[in-house]
Design a protein around this motif. Structure first.
Motif, PDB file in Angstrom:
ATOM      1  N   ARG A   1      -9.676   0.867  -9.885  1.00 49.78           N
ATOM      2  CA  ARG A   1     -11.060   1.275 -10.109  1.00 49.78           C
ATOM      3  C   ARG A   1     -11.098   2.808 -10.146  1.00 49.78           C
ATOM      4  O   ARG A   1     -10.295   3.474  -9.491  1.00 49.78           O
ATOM      5  CB  ARG A   1     -11.995   0.776  -9.002  1.00 49.78           C
ATOM      6  CG  ARG A   1     -11.796  -0.669  -8.613  1.00 49.78           C
ATOM      7  CD  ARG A   1     -12.475  -1.610  -9.569  1.00 49.78           C
ATOM      8  NE  ARG A   1     -12.405  -2.994  -9.103  1.00 49.78           N
ATOM      9  CZ  ARG A   1     -12.818  -4.022  -9.805  1.00 49.78           C
ATOM     10  NH1 ARG A   1     -13.337  -3.841 -10.999  1.00 49.78           N
ATOM     11  NH2 ARG A   1     -12.723  -5.254  -9.322  1.00 49.78           N
TER      12      ARG A   1
ATOM     13  N   TYR B   1     -10.960 -10.179  -4.625  1.00 50.64           N
ATOM     14  CA  TYR B   1     -10.366  -8.878  -4.377  1.00 50.64           C
ATOM     15  C   TYR B   1     -10.874  -8.358  -3.032  1.00 50.64           C
ATOM     16  O   TYR B   1     -12.053  -8.509  -2.700  1.00 50.64           O
ATOM     17  CB  TYR B   1     -10.740  -7.886  -5.484  1.00 50.64           C
ATOM     18  CG  TYR B   1     -10.203  -8.282  -6.842  1.00 50.64           C
ATOM     19  CD1 TYR B   1      -8.946  -7.871  -7.250  1.00 50.64           C
ATOM     20  CD2 TYR B   1     -10.964  -9.075  -7.694  1.00 50.64           C
ATOM     21  CE1 TYR B   1      -8.454  -8.231  -8.497  1.00 50.64           C
ATOM     22  CE2 TYR B   1     -10.478  -9.451  -8.938  1.00 50.64           C
ATOM     23  CZ  TYR B   1      -9.218  -9.027  -9.336  1.00 50.64           C
ATOM     24  OH  TYR B   1      -8.736  -9.381 -10.559  1.00 50.64           O
ATOM     25  N   SER B   2      -9.965  -7.744  -2.284  1.00 47.26           N
ATOM     26  CA  SER B   2     -10.324  -7.238  -0.961  1.00 47.26           C
ATOM     27  C   SER B   2      -9.566  -5.945  -0.712  1.00 47.26           C
ATOM     28  O   SER B   2      -8.584  -5.630  -1.387  1.00 47.26           O
ATOM     29  CB  SER B   2      -9.979  -8.280   0.114  1.00 47.26           C
ATOM     30  OG  SER B   2      -8.582  -8.531   0.101  1.00 47.26           O
ATOM     31  N   GLY B   3     -10.013  -5.230   0.313  1.00 46.96           N
ATOM     32  CA  GLY B   3      -9.344  -3.984   0.686  1.00 46.96           C
ATOM     33  C   GLY B   3      -9.621  -2.868  -0.311  1.00 46.96           C
ATOM     34  O   GLY B   3     -10.167  -3.075  -1.392  1.00 46.96           O
ATOM     35  N   ARG B   4      -9.223  -1.704   0.076  1.00 51.06           N
ATOM     36  CA  ARG B   4      -9.421  -0.519  -0.775  1.00 51.06           C
ATOM     37  C   ARG B   4      -8.406   0.528  -0.365  1.00 51.06           C
ATOM     38  O   ARG B   4      -8.418   1.002   0.773  1.00 51.06           O
ATOM     39  CB  ARG B   4     -10.848  -0.002  -0.638  1.00 51.06           C
ATOM     40  CG  ARG B   4     -11.145   1.258  -1.466  1.00 51.06           C
ATOM     41  CD  ARG B   4     -12.597   1.610  -1.340  1.00 51.06           C
ATOM     42  NE  ARG B   4     -12.926   2.821  -2.104  1.00 51.06           N
ATOM     43  CZ  ARG B   4     -14.035   2.981  -2.789  1.00 51.06           C
ATOM     44  NH1 ARG B   4     -14.941   2.002  -2.805  1.00 51.06           N
ATOM     45  NH2 ARG B   4     -14.285   4.101  -3.432  1.00 51.06           N
ATOM     46  N   THR B   5      -7.547   0.898  -1.295  1.00 48.14           N
ATOM     47  CA  THR B   5      -6.506   1.897  -1.042  1.00 48.14           C
ATOM     48  C   THR B   5      -6.686   3.041  -2.024  1.00 48.14           C
ATOM     49  O   THR B   5      -6.635   2.837  -3.251  1.00 48.14           O
ATOM     50  CB  THR B   5      -5.104   1.292  -1.216  1.00 48.14           C
ATOM     51  OG1 THR B   5      -4.940   0.185  -0.330  1.00 48.14           O
ATOM     52  CG2 THR B   5      -4.040   2.339  -0.923  1.00 48.14           C
TER      53      THR B   5
ATOM     54  N   TYR C   1      -8.829   4.368  -6.951  1.00 49.54           N
ATOM     55  CA  TYR C   1      -8.417   3.480  -5.876  1.00 49.54           C
ATOM     56  C   TYR C   1      -8.102   2.102  -6.441  1.00 49.54           C
ATOM     57  O   TYR C   1      -8.382   1.805  -7.608  1.00 49.54           O
ATOM     58  CB  TYR C   1      -9.497   3.392  -4.799  1.00 49.54           C
ATOM     59  CG  TYR C   1     -10.767   2.689  -5.244  1.00 49.54           C
ATOM     60  CD1 TYR C   1     -10.942   1.312  -5.031  1.00 49.54           C
ATOM     61  CD2 TYR C   1     -11.794   3.398  -5.867  1.00 49.54           C
ATOM     62  CE1 TYR C   1     -12.111   0.677  -5.441  1.00 49.54           C
ATOM     63  CE2 TYR C   1     -12.959   2.766  -6.279  1.00 49.54           C
ATOM     64  CZ  TYR C   1     -13.104   1.403  -6.054  1.00 49.54           C
ATOM     65  OH  TYR C   1     -14.228   0.765  -6.463  1.00 49.54           O
ATOM     66  N   THR C   2      -7.509   1.268  -5.594  1.00 49.22           N
ATOM     67  CA  THR C   2      -7.167  -0.090  -6.007  1.00 49.22           C
ATOM     68  C   THR C   2      -7.678  -1.084  -4.970  1.00 49.22           C
ATOM     69  O   THR C   2      -7.771  -0.778  -3.778  1.00 49.22           O
ATOM     70  CB  THR C   2      -5.649  -0.248  -6.170  1.00 49.22           C
ATOM     71  OG1 THR C   2      -5.370  -1.582  -6.605  1.00 49.22           O
ATOM     72  CG2 THR C   2      -4.920   0.001  -4.860  1.00 49.22           C
ATOM     73  N   GLN C   3      -8.007  -2.275  -5.459  1.00 49.70           N
ATOM     74  CA  GLN C   3      -8.301  -3.418  -4.613  1.00 49.70           C
ATOM     75  C   GLN C   3      -7.178  -4.436  -4.787  1.00 49.70           C
ATOM     76  O   GLN C   3      -6.512  -4.485  -5.823  1.00 49.70           O
ATOM     77  CB  GLN C   3      -9.659  -4.034  -4.985  1.00 49.70           C
ATOM     78  CG  GLN C   3     -10.836  -3.153  -4.619  1.00 49.70           C
ATOM     79  CD  GLN C   3     -12.173  -3.785  -4.960  1.00 49.70           C
ATOM     80  OE1 GLN C   3     -12.395  -4.193  -6.082  1.00 49.70           O
ATOM     81  NE2 GLN C   3     -13.049  -3.862  -3.961  1.00 49.70           N
ATOM     82  N   TRP C   4      -7.004  -5.285  -3.797  1.00 47.92           N
ATOM     83  CA  TRP C   4      -5.836  -6.163  -3.751  1.00 47.92           C
ATOM     84  C   TRP C   4      -6.262  -7.624  -3.931  1.00 47.92           C
ATOM     85  O   TRP C   4      -7.355  -8.029  -3.557  1.00 47.92           O
ATOM     86  CB  TRP C   4      -5.093  -5.993  -2.430  1.00 47.92           C
ATOM     87  CG  TRP C   4      -4.648  -4.584  -2.203  1.00 47.92           C
ATOM     88  CD1 TRP C   4      -5.315  -3.596  -1.547  1.00 47.92           C
ATOM     89  CD2 TRP C   4      -3.448  -4.001  -2.678  1.00 47.92           C
ATOM     90  NE1 TRP C   4      -4.613  -2.427  -1.568  1.00 47.92           N
ATOM     91  CE2 TRP C   4      -3.438  -2.641  -2.260  1.00 47.92           C
ATOM     92  CE3 TRP C   4      -2.350  -4.477  -3.405  1.00 47.92           C
ATOM     93  CZ2 TRP C   4      -2.398  -1.773  -2.549  1.00 47.92           C
ATOM     94  CZ3 TRP C   4      -1.306  -3.610  -3.692  1.00 47.92           C
ATOM     95  CH2 TRP C   4      -1.326  -2.278  -3.272  1.00 47.92           C
ATOM     96  N   THR C   5      -5.359  -8.394  -4.554  1.00 42.44           N
ATOM     97  CA  THR C   5      -5.633  -9.802  -4.814  1.00 42.44           C
ATOM     98  C   THR C   5      -4.328 -10.594  -4.788  1.00 42.44           C
ATOM     99  O   THR C   5      -3.237 -10.034  -4.949  1.00 42.44           O
ATOM    100  CB  THR C   5      -6.322  -9.995  -6.175  1.00 42.44           C
ATOM    101  OG1 THR C   5      -6.614 -11.371  -6.370  1.00 42.44           O
ATOM    102  CG2 THR C   5      -5.439  -9.516  -7.310  1.00 42.44           C
TER     103      THR C   5
ATOM    104  N   GLN D   1       0.827  -1.203   0.000  1.00 40.50           N
ATOM    105  CA  GLN D   1       0.000   0.000   0.000  1.00 40.50           C
ATOM    106  C   GLN D   1       0.866   1.261   0.000  1.00 40.50           C
ATOM    107  O   GLN D   1       0.593   2.222  -0.722  1.00 40.50           O
ATOM    108  CB  GLN D   1      -0.932  -0.004   1.211  1.00 40.50           C
ATOM    109  CG  GLN D   1      -2.020  -1.072   1.153  1.00 40.50           C
ATOM    110  CD  GLN D   1      -2.857  -1.120   2.415  1.00 40.50           C
ATOM    111  OE1 GLN D   1      -2.571  -0.405   3.376  1.00 40.50           O
ATOM    112  NE2 GLN D   1      -3.872  -1.977   2.419  1.00 40.50           N
TER     113      GLN D   1
END
Length: 557
Positions: free
Chosen positions: A400, A417-421, A407-411, A353
């Protein structure tokens, strides 16, 4: 502009040498030790034959050659130079007749006439031709064609109305010739009289009708009657000579000739109108084909420019000598030294992140990334979403884009996909703001459009929009606005309507989007009333529920 050479056109070129040039251009040194009919490059399995080569000429009569596959893709970087000039067969040179137009009364009412010119790029010869010859010879590869809207009615010099100065016919024609100079050099000197065919009043029009010479009578009867002497009355009657009998058939024949002549003139006028309508249709078809070709070439150029931007973006991500490439490599690798798997992932997630925020902060620095000309790339959030999701970062990130943030999601498996940064917040400061459309600071009354420009502008309106006076006025103002923008950018006014047509359409679509967003949405009066109504209904429902609970409590007591 390129033109494919016609089949059977004899060029004294060695195709084998052209193939060698192509292979050297694309793959490097050619293996000349091969004794085959086709040439082979230093790359195993890559060969070229005569059937794979396309030879074409440019507008400047330069000859180039390239692989047909690259030609279909529009990749002209791999084209090789062959010759400076295509040989011209003098025996096949067409005979083009000079032409001088004759304005009619309808032309003076319109204010302009179209004058057609051809320019020979071999000897810089300029010739004015008729519309038929213009359509016939404009496709010659050594000819440039141009149509001038020549002003013929109005005041010769500039004049002032109140506090505004309007250009006269002389300066209007000088401006028209200045725009044509880029295509036909020397046209201003060729047309020395800048007020040729000028009329300042329709009363000065001298279009005299054709005079028909009528046959004179054989003898004047009145003169013959005067020759008879008056001898008075007597017992004997004097026999006077009989007057010649009038030939009334002559008058009938003359009236029939006039009627036939009138019918012939009517047929000729109808034939001329049909011919002009057919010529207008041919010209419109030619312009339509030219606009389609220019649109395809413009699309190819835009795709090539977009591909260059994408390549530059990927080079930044893959360059391990730069800090950005190292950040990308750290994100895609799990390098934490923790032994516990969960802790390892948690530490990697925190590190990724931080690296992602630093990476995109650098990518959004427009002054840092520039092309060969020193112009900043200014990568947009929309471009980054597409390019990053296609790069090696997609093993860890999925970008996205919303109206407020990037923002980005993680995988870890490209499935879940989870999280949001948040990588970039899109505030009003960094969102391109639409300017007022059309620009209110321009005096549109002082800008004049030709008939063809006005028709091209109104043709951009679709269906019912063309019947709305407000939209018709807006599209005309946008066209005038873009004429000034083109002049400030290029130095001259646009010559063809296709030069600014797409810019006007994009500007008009932006106006439609802007006007639509101002009328509807969550902050409109209708939406606000609906929201207030929903709040009132919720308050009434809560009051009824509390009253019901109170009645139940009283019944229990």
């Amino acid at each position: 502009m390129r033109k494919k050479l016609p089949p059977g056109f004899d060029l004294d070129f060695d195709l084998n040498k052209i193939i060698d040039k192509l292979l050297n251009k694309v793959f490097g040194v050619v293996d000349k030790a091969l004794g085959t009919s086709s040439k082979q490059s230093g790359v195993p399995g890559v060969t070229l034959s005569n059937k794979d080569v396309e030879v074409f000429t440019t507008r400047n009569l330069q000859v180039f050659a390239m692989n047909k596959e690259d030609l279909e893709k529009g990749d002209f970087d791999k084209a090789v130079f062959v010759s400076n000039e295509v040989p011209i067969e003098e025996d096949s040179e067409p005979v083009i007749v000079r032409f001088r137009p004759t304005p009619l009364l309808e032309d003076y009412k319109k204010g302009t006439i179209d004058r057609y010119f051809l320019f020979d790029i071999r000897n810089s010869e300029i010739i004015e031709v008729s519309q038929d010859d213009y359509v016939k010879f404009r496709s010659l590869r050594y000819k440039r064609s141009f149509v001038i809207s020549w002003y013929i009615f109005g005041k010769a010099d500039d004049f002032q109305i109140k506090k505004y100065i309007y250009p006269g016919v002389r300066n209007n024609n000088i401006d028209v010739l200045a725009q044509a100079e880029s295509t036909i050099p020397g046209i201003s000197d060729y047309l020395e009289d800048k007020i040729e065919y000028l009329l300042e009043s329709l009363d000065d029009y001298s279009g005299d009708p054709e005079i028909v010479n009528l046959p004179e009578p054989e003898e004047d009867l009145n003169e013959k009657a005067e020759e008879i002497e008056d001898i008075g009355f007597g017992s004997n009657t004097l026999e006077l000579p009989q007057l010649p009998k009038l030939d009334l058939d002559f008058a009938d024949d003359l009236a029939g000739d006039f009627t036939a002549a009138d019918e012939i003139l009517g047929n000729v006028s109808a034939s001329i109108e049909d011919l002009l309508a057919e010529q207008d249709q041919v010209t419109a078809e030619q312009e339509s084909l030219k606009n389609e070709e220019e649109g395809r070439l413009r699309k190819i150029e835009e795709d090539q420019e977009q591909q260059k931007r994408k390549n530059a973006f990927n080079e930044i991500l893959n360059d391990m000598s730069g800090q950005e490439g190292k950040w990308v490599q750290n994100i895609v690798e799990m390098s934490s030294g923790a032994k516990n798997k969960r802790k390892k992932r948690r530490l990697d997630q925190r590190r990724d992140q931080e690296k992602a925020v630093l990476l995109f902060r650098s990518l959004f620095n427009h002054n840092k990334w520039k092309n060969d000309k020193g112009e900043p790339y200014k990568f947009t959030p929309k471009e980054m979403v597409g390019w990053v999701n296609d790069s090696k970062l997609n093993t860890r990130m999925r970008l996205r884009l919303t109206s407020k943030e990037l923002y980005t999601q993680w995988t870890r498996d490209n499935k879940t996909y989870s999280g949001r940064t948040t990588l970039k917040r899109l505030t009003q400061a960094n969102i391109p703001r639409e300017l007022d459309i059309p620009d209110p600071s321009i005096n549109y009354d002082a800008i004049e459009l030709s008939g063809s420009e006005r028709r091209a502008a109104l043709a951009l309106l679709r269906g019912r929009d063309n019947r709305k006076a407000e939209l018709r006025s807006i599209i005309i103002k946008i066209w005038k606005e873009q004429r000034l923008v083109y002049r400030d950018k290029v130095g001259t006014y646009p010559v063809e309507t296709s030069d600014i047509r797409n810019d006007v359409l994009d500007r008009f679509n932006a106006y439609r989007r802007l006007s639509t967003s101002n009328q509807t949405g969550r902050y409109s009066q209708r939406a606000g009333a609906a929201t207030a109504g929903s709040r009132n209904r919720r308050g009434i429902d809560e009051f009824n529920n509390s009253a019901n609970r109170g009645s139940r409590n009283r019944r229990g007591i």
